[in-house]
Design a protein around this motif. Structure first.
Motif, PDB file in Angstrom:
ATOM      1  N   GLN A  94       1.121  -6.300  14.593  1.00  0.00           N
ATOM      2  CA  GLN A  94       1.839  -5.426  13.667  1.00  0.00           C
ATOM      3  C   GLN A  94       0.960  -4.240  13.304  1.00  0.00           C
ATOM      4  O   GLN A  94      -0.252  -4.354  13.274  1.00  0.00           O
ATOM      5  CB  GLN A  94       2.178  -6.198  12.396  1.00  0.00           C
ATOM      6  N   PRO A  95       1.574  -3.113  13.000  1.00  0.00           N
ATOM      7  CA  PRO A  95       0.759  -1.965  12.599  1.00  0.00           C
ATOM      8  C   PRO A  95       0.038  -2.206  11.281  1.00  0.00           C
ATOM      9  O   PRO A  95       0.564  -2.838  10.370  1.00  0.00           O
ATOM     10  CB  PRO A  95       1.771  -0.824  12.472  1.00  0.00           C
ATOM     11  N   ILE A  96      -1.194  -1.735  11.192  1.00  0.00           N
ATOM     12  CA  ILE A  96      -2.008  -1.847   9.987  1.00  0.00           C
ATOM     13  C   ILE A  96      -2.017  -0.485   9.288  1.00  0.00           C
ATOM     14  O   ILE A  96      -2.201   0.545   9.933  1.00  0.00           O
ATOM     15  CB  ILE A  96      -3.458  -2.260  10.343  1.00  0.00           C
ATOM     16  N   ARG A  97      -1.817  -0.534   7.995  1.00  0.00           N
ATOM     17  CA  ARG A  97      -1.842   0.704   7.219  1.00  0.00           C
ATOM     18  C   ARG A  97      -2.780   0.525   6.025  1.00  0.00           C
ATOM     19  O   ARG A  97      -3.104  -0.590   5.634  1.00  0.00           O
ATOM     20  CB  ARG A  97      -0.440   1.055   6.715  1.00  0.00           C
ATOM     21  N   MET A  98      -3.181   1.636   5.426  1.00  0.00           N
ATOM     22  CA  MET A  98      -4.121   1.582   4.320  1.00  0.00           C
ATOM     23  C   MET A  98      -3.447   1.982   3.011  1.00  0.00           C
ATOM     24  O   MET A  98      -2.714   2.966   2.959  1.00  0.00           O
ATOM     25  CB  MET A  98      -5.292   2.523   4.610  1.00  0.00           C
ATOM     26  N   CYS A  99      -3.732   1.225   1.976  1.00  0.00           N
ATOM     27  CA  CYS A  99      -3.256   1.558   0.635  1.00  0.00           C
ATOM     28  C   CYS A  99      -4.026   2.779   0.126  1.00  0.00           C
ATOM     29  O   CYS A  99      -5.254   2.803   0.205  1.00  0.00           O
ATOM     30  CB  CYS A  99      -3.489   0.357  -0.283  1.00  0.00           C
ATOM     31  N   ILE A 100      -3.314   3.775  -0.397  1.00  0.00           N
ATOM     32  CA  ILE A 100      -3.995   4.992  -0.853  1.00  0.00           C
ATOM     33  C   ILE A 100      -4.809   4.763  -2.118  1.00  0.00           C
ATOM     34  O   ILE A 100      -5.692   5.532  -2.432  1.00  0.00           O
ATOM     35  CB  ILE A 100      -3.023   6.178  -1.082  1.00  0.00           C
ATOM     36  N   ALA A 101      -4.496   3.719  -2.859  1.00  0.00           N
ATOM     37  CA  ALA A 101      -5.181   3.494  -4.128  1.00  0.00           C
ATOM     38  C   ALA A 101      -6.468   2.683  -3.962  1.00  0.00           C
ATOM     39  O   ALA A 101      -7.526   3.115  -4.397  1.00  0.00           O
ATOM     40  CB  ALA A 101      -4.244   2.822  -5.119  1.00  0.00           C
ATOM     41  N   CYS A 102      -6.388   1.535  -3.330  1.00  0.00           N
ATOM     42  CA  CYS A 102      -7.575   0.687  -3.217  1.00  0.00           C
ATOM     43  C   CYS A 102      -8.219   0.767  -1.827  1.00  0.00           C
ATOM     44  O   CYS A 102      -9.295   0.230  -1.612  1.00  0.00           O
ATOM     45  CB  CYS A 102      -7.227  -0.765  -3.556  1.00  0.00           C
ATOM     46  N   ARG A 103      -7.543   1.438  -0.893  1.00  0.00           N
ATOM     47  CA  ARG A 103      -8.044   1.638   0.467  1.00  0.00           C
ATOM     48  C   ARG A 103      -8.195   0.333   1.242  1.00  0.00           C
ATOM     49  O   ARG A 103      -8.916   0.279   2.244  1.00  0.00           O
ATOM     50  CB  ARG A 103      -9.361   2.432   0.458  1.00  0.00           C
ATOM     51  N   GLU A 104      -7.522  -0.680   0.780  1.00  0.00           N
ATOM     52  CA  GLU A 104      -7.486  -1.924   1.548  1.00  0.00           C
ATOM     53  C   GLU A 104      -6.497  -1.756   2.691  1.00  0.00           C
ATOM     54  O   GLU A 104      -5.450  -1.128   2.534  1.00  0.00           O
ATOM     55  CB  GLU A 104      -7.008  -3.082   0.658  1.00  0.00           C
ATOM     56  N   ARG A 105      -6.849  -2.326   3.817  1.00  0.00           N
ATOM     57  CA  ARG A 105      -5.922  -2.294   4.942  1.00  0.00           C
ATOM     58  C   ARG A 105      -5.092  -3.561   4.961  1.00  0.00           C
ATOM     59  O   ARG A 105      -5.587  -4.637   4.674  1.00  0.00           O
ATOM     60  CB  ARG A 105      -6.690  -2.148   6.256  1.00  0.00           C
ATOM     61  N   ALA A 106      -3.812  -3.385   5.296  1.00  0.00           N
ATOM     62  CA  ALA A 106      -2.913  -4.533   5.331  1.00  0.00           C
ATOM     63  C   ALA A 106      -1.813  -4.265   6.346  1.00  0.00           C
ATOM     64  O   ALA A 106      -1.640  -3.139   6.815  1.00  0.00           O
ATOM     65  CB  ALA A 106      -2.309  -4.766   3.954  1.00  0.00           C
ATOM     66  N   LEU A 107      -1.099  -5.327   6.668  1.00  0.00           N
ATOM     67  CA  LEU A 107       0.046  -5.166   7.551  1.00  0.00           C
ATOM     68  C   LEU A 107       1.051  -4.217   6.910  1.00  0.00           C
ATOM     69  O   LEU A 107       1.282  -4.286   5.705  1.00  0.00           O
ATOM     70  CB  LEU A 107       0.726  -6.514   7.793  1.00  0.00           C
ATOM     71  N   GLN A 108       1.637  -3.390   7.726  1.00  0.00           N
ATOM     72  CA  GLN A 108       2.607  -2.424   7.216  1.00  0.00           C
ATOM     73  C   GLN A 108       3.706  -3.119   6.413  1.00  0.00           C
ATOM     74  O   GLN A 108       4.162  -2.602   5.399  1.00  0.00           O
ATOM     75  CB  GLN A 108       3.205  -1.651   8.389  1.00  0.00           C
ATOM     76  N   SER A 109       4.099  -4.296   6.873  1.00  0.00           N
ATOM     77  CA  SER A 109       5.184  -5.012   6.206  1.00  0.00           C
ATOM     78  C   SER A 109       4.799  -5.517   4.819  1.00  0.00           C
ATOM     79  O   SER A 109       5.658  -5.846   4.008  1.00  0.00           O
ATOM     80  CB  SER A 109       5.644  -6.183   7.078  1.00  0.00           C
ATOM     81  N   ASP A 110       3.494  -5.596   4.549  1.00  0.00           N
ATOM     82  CA  ASP A 110       3.021  -6.033   3.236  1.00  0.00           C
ATOM     83  C   ASP A 110       2.795  -4.875   2.271  1.00  0.00           C
ATOM     84  O   ASP A 110       2.430  -5.084   1.122  1.00  0.00           O
ATOM     85  CB  ASP A 110       1.710  -6.813   3.370  1.00  0.00           C
ATOM     86  N   LEU A 111       2.982  -3.676   2.765  1.00  0.00           N
ATOM     87  CA  LEU A 111       2.758  -2.501   1.937  1.00  0.00           C
ATOM     88  C   LEU A 111       4.088  -1.847   1.586  1.00  0.00           C
ATOM     89  O   LEU A 111       5.090  -2.037   2.271  1.00  0.00           O
ATOM     90  CB  LEU A 111       1.882  -1.497   2.687  1.00  0.00           C
ATOM     91  N   GLN A 112       4.040  -1.087   0.505  1.00  0.00           N
ATOM     92  CA  GLN A 112       5.224  -0.341   0.105  1.00  0.00           C
ATOM     93  C   GLN A 112       5.048   1.110   0.517  1.00  0.00           C
ATOM     94  O   GLN A 112       4.021   1.716   0.243  1.00  0.00           O
ATOM     95  CB  GLN A 112       5.415  -0.457  -1.402  1.00  0.00           C
ATOM     96  N   ARG A 113       6.064   1.640   1.164  1.00  0.00           N
ATOM     97  CA  ARG A 113       5.984   3.021   1.630  1.00  0.00           C
ATOM     98  C   ARG A 113       6.673   3.936   0.627  1.00  0.00           C
ATOM     99  O   ARG A 113       7.830   3.707   0.265  1.00  0.00           O
ATOM    100  CB  ARG A 113       6.669   3.139   2.989  1.00  0.00           C
ATOM    101  N   LEU A 114       5.930   4.928   0.172  1.00  0.00           N
ATOM    102  CA  LEU A 114       6.451   5.854  -0.834  1.00  0.00           C
ATOM    103  C   LEU A 114       6.286   7.276  -0.355  1.00  0.00           C
ATOM    104  O   LEU A 114       5.531   7.549   0.566  1.00  0.00           O
ATOM    105  CB  LEU A 114       5.686   5.676  -2.151  1.00  0.00           C
ATOM    106  N   GLN A 115       6.960   8.174  -0.993  1.00  0.00           N
ATOM    107  CA  GLN A 115       6.724   9.579  -0.717  1.00  0.00           C
ATOM    108  C   GLN A 115       6.970  10.400  -1.966  1.00  0.00           C
ATOM    109  O   GLN A 115       7.486   9.887  -2.969  1.00  0.00           O
ATOM    110  CB  GLN A 115       7.563  10.072   0.463  1.00  0.00           C
ATOM    111  N   ILE A 116       6.611  11.635  -1.884  1.00  0.00           N
ATOM    112  CA  ILE A 116       6.766  12.531  -3.016  1.00  0.00           C
ATOM    113  C   ILE A 116       7.701  13.661  -2.615  1.00  0.00           C
ATOM    114  O   ILE A 116       7.473  14.340  -1.613  1.00  0.00           O
ATOM    115  CB  ILE A 116       5.391  13.055  -3.473  1.00  0.00           C
ATOM    116  N   ILE A 117       8.770  13.801  -3.356  1.00  0.00           N
ATOM    117  CA  ILE A 117       9.722  14.884  -3.108  1.00  0.00           C
ATOM    118  C   ILE A 117       9.803  15.721  -4.371  1.00  0.00           C
ATOM    119  O   ILE A 117      10.111  15.200  -5.446  1.00  0.00           O
ATOM    120  CB  ILE A 117      11.113  14.325  -2.734  1.00  0.00           C
ATOM    121  N   ASP A 118       9.519  17.001  -4.223  1.00  0.00           N
ATOM    122  CA  ASP A 118       9.551  17.925  -5.357  1.00  0.00           C
ATOM    123  C   ASP A 118       8.740  17.404  -6.544  1.00  0.00           C
ATOM    124  O   ASP A 118       9.181  17.459  -7.689  1.00  0.00           O
ATOM    125  CB  ASP A 118      10.996  18.192  -5.788  1.00  0.00           C
TER     126      ASP A 118
END
Ligand code: ZN
Length: 83
Positions: free
Chosen positions: A3-27
């Protein structure tokens, strides 16, 4: 199968993408990922236990400081409780 590994922007821990929450900023607003545009990942630990730190980082990313903890907290809460 890997599975793809992604990094949390806050604690910089790496985890499976499925265990992370994907967010974005609009306006300048924090929202759940809408499947378009730039996004970032945060782990569930940061959403539930580290909201203040997360808020700081989110505001930095927004390049505004208009986001309040209660606004972000609401989104974090929605995310944190839906699974
Ligand atoms: Zn984290």
């Amino acid at each position: 199968m890997s599975q793809p590994i992604r990094m949390c922007i806050a604690c910089r821990e790496r985890a499976l993408q499925s265990d992370l929450q994907r967010l974005q900023i609009i306006d300048g607003k924090l929202v759940e990922f809408t499947k378009a545009g730039r996004s970032f990942y945060v782990c569930k630990t940061c959403i539930t236990c580290n909201a203040k730190k997360l808020l700081k980082i989110v505001n930095h990313r927004c390049k505004t400081h208009h986001q309040t903890l209660s606004e972000c907290g609401k989104i974090f809460k929605e995310i944190g409780t839906d699974g």
